[in-house]
Design a protein around this motif. Structure first.
Motif: not given
Length: 277
Positions: A91, A94, A169, A269, A271, A275
């Motif tokens: 996370t 990302r 995600p 799914w 990512k 976001r």
């Protein structure tokens, strides 16, 4: 006048295996520098040690209930490391555009996911080895089928890592990823050995047995004791290596099924972009 044209030699491509190995080395270095990762390791070892410091009664073959509980908790090593670590760091990567740059640079997802899975499996095996040392120190003896024990720990790392990747995600940052990971971690710990099996109704026990942490715990208990415990502790009997592996096939099938389902879910799914993108 002739104009000489120069051709740039194509950049040599790197095989998927070599990329995975290089990324595994990178993941290992980052893991060693990441303080939260060390907390996951300490927590996994702590949960194995706690039952050994509680009183227990003999269940079968000289194994006490607290020792069997500790073995069940060894099945949850990959739960803590696999769900907690990838969900947090992926996370953060990302949102920092690291994953997007790696994706644009041609890094295949299989190599990246394979590298973090290898790290989770490797450190899970280290904690399992320390757990075996604790078991031996309290007089539980050596594992009767160490291959089954190691196989269970390594295999469980795959679906647990995929589950950790699936949490990313849902999270906006690393802090929220830690919070989102707590619910599946607690559920899998609860079903994998925190509570004695005898406290569950039969229907709940059957549902929990379909979860990967419970299947891993059963494999580890069977591999360590050499007893067929897949139908429960009552009536468990010592069997030969071949019969033990045959009895373990349903639990192994549960782990492979979860690996397939979660692998497809990650492919669909996961990512790569932040976001806010």
């Amino acid at each position: 006048m002739t104009i000489a044209t120069t051709r740039t030699a194509p950049r040599p491509t790197m095989g998927a295996l070599r990329q995975t190995l290089r990324l595994t080395r990178m993941e290992f270095t980052l893991f060693m520098r990441y303080k939260t990762a060390w907390l996951f390791l300490a927590m996994a070892l702590f949960l194995i040690a706690v039952p050994l410091n509680t009183p227990g009664e003999e269940v079968f073959g000289g194994m006490a209930s607290n020792e069997l509980s500790a073995l069940g908790m060894m099945g949850s090593i990959a739960v803590i490391i696999g769900v907690g670590h990838p969900s947090n760091v992926f996370t953060a990567r990302r949102e920092a555009l690291v994953l997007k740059r790696m994706r644009a640079g041609g890094v295949p997802s299989a190599a990246l996911f394979g590298a973090v899975t290898a790290i989770v499996a490797g450190f899970s095996l280290v904690i399992a080895a320390l757990g075996v040392g604790l078991m031996v120190s309290v007089g539980a003896g050596m594992p009767q089928d160490p291959v089954m024990l190691l196989f269970a720990v390594a295999l469980s790392a795959v679906p647990m890592t995929f589950l950790g990747l699936l949490i990313t995600p849902l999270a906006r940052n690393a802090e929220s990823a830690q919070m989102a990971a707590m619910a599946p971690i607690m559920l899998l710990l609860f079903s994998g050995g925190v509570m004695p099996v005898g406290l569950f109704p039969d229907i709940l026990h059957k549902i929990f047995s379909l979860l990967p942490s419970a299947a891993t715990g059963q494999l580890i208990q069977a591999g360590y004791t050499g007893y067929d415990v897949f139908g429960g502790f009552e009536g468990a009997s010592a069997v030969g290596p071949f019969e033990l592996w045959v009895a373990a096939l349903p639990s192994i099938g549960v782990l492979f099924a979860w690996t397939a389902v979660l692998g497809v879910a990650v492919h669909r799914w996961f990512k790569w972009d932040p976001r806010q993108a």
